[in-house]
Design an enzyme around this catalytic site. Structure first.
Site, short mmCIF file in Angstrom:
data_model
loop_
_atom_site.label_atom_id
_atom_site.label_comp_id
_atom_site.label_asym_id
_atom_site.label_seq_id
_atom_site.Cartn_x
_atom_site.Cartn_y
_atom_site.Cartn_z
N PRO A 2 0.81 -1.24 0.00
CA PRO A 2 0.20 -0.01 -0.22
C PRO A 2 1.01 1.37 0.03
O PRO A 2 1.96 1.18 0.25
CB PRO A 2 -0.73 -0.08 1.35
CG PRO A 2 -0.01 -0.92 2.06
CD PRO A 2 0.91 -1.65 1.26
N ARG A 42 4.82 2.02 0.95
CA ARG A 42 5.41 3.37 0.80
C ARG A 42 4.55 4.38 1.39
O ARG A 42 3.58 4.37 1.75
CB ARG A 42 5.16 4.01 -0.76
CG ARG A 42 5.35 3.03 -2.04
CD ARG A 42 7.05 3.00 -2.21
NE ARG A 42 7.47 2.20 -3.27
CZ ARG A 42 7.14 1.15 -3.58
NH1 ARG A 42 7.04 0.29 -2.31
NH2 ARG A 42 7.67 0.15 -4.44
#
Length: 129
Positions: A2, A42
């Site tokens: 995600p 990230r």
């Protein structure tokens, strides 16, 4: 995936530790590594310099987070993860919220894999374990 994106008004940048927030967010997501591969995780923070909150008469602030994920996770796991993330956000800003006007929000954005393009050799490092 995600991707976790947090936007925050610049009037709180000296009163909070955004890097620490991202660290805590990663802990939650890494704890669900069977759902979200670590190599795809990230996070980023965007400081907002131009904004308006409410009627503009106070030095109001806001923090808005977005969790972007690919489709395919169950409603139950999405709820567990989003509840845990929002708890981290709420706890992180609790002291600040007790001292000033502050709005916290978070949304989940789920998209289909069609139309997304990815290339990532970071996954290989975690698949060796």
């Amino acid at each position: 995936m995600p991707h976790f994106i947090v936007e925050y008004t610049d009037n709180i940048k000296n009163e909070t530790n955004i890097a620490k927030l991202l660290e805590e967010i990663h802990k939650v997501l890494i704890a669900h590594d069977t759902v979200f591969p670590i190599g795809g995780l990230r996070s980023r923070a965007i400081e907002l310099n131009e904004y308006r909150v409410a009627d503009g008469t106070e030095d109001d602030a806001f923090v808005h987070a977005t969790l972007k994920i690919g489709a395919g996770r169950s409603e139950a796991i999405k709820k567990v993860v989003c509840d845990a993330l929002f708890e981290v956000i709420t706890e992180h800003f609790s002291r600040l919220m007790s001292k000033r006007y502050l709005a916290l929000s978070m949304e989940l954005h789920e998209f289909s894999e069609a139309g997304t393009y990815k290339k990532n050799n970071i996954h290989a490092r975690f698949n060796k374990k």
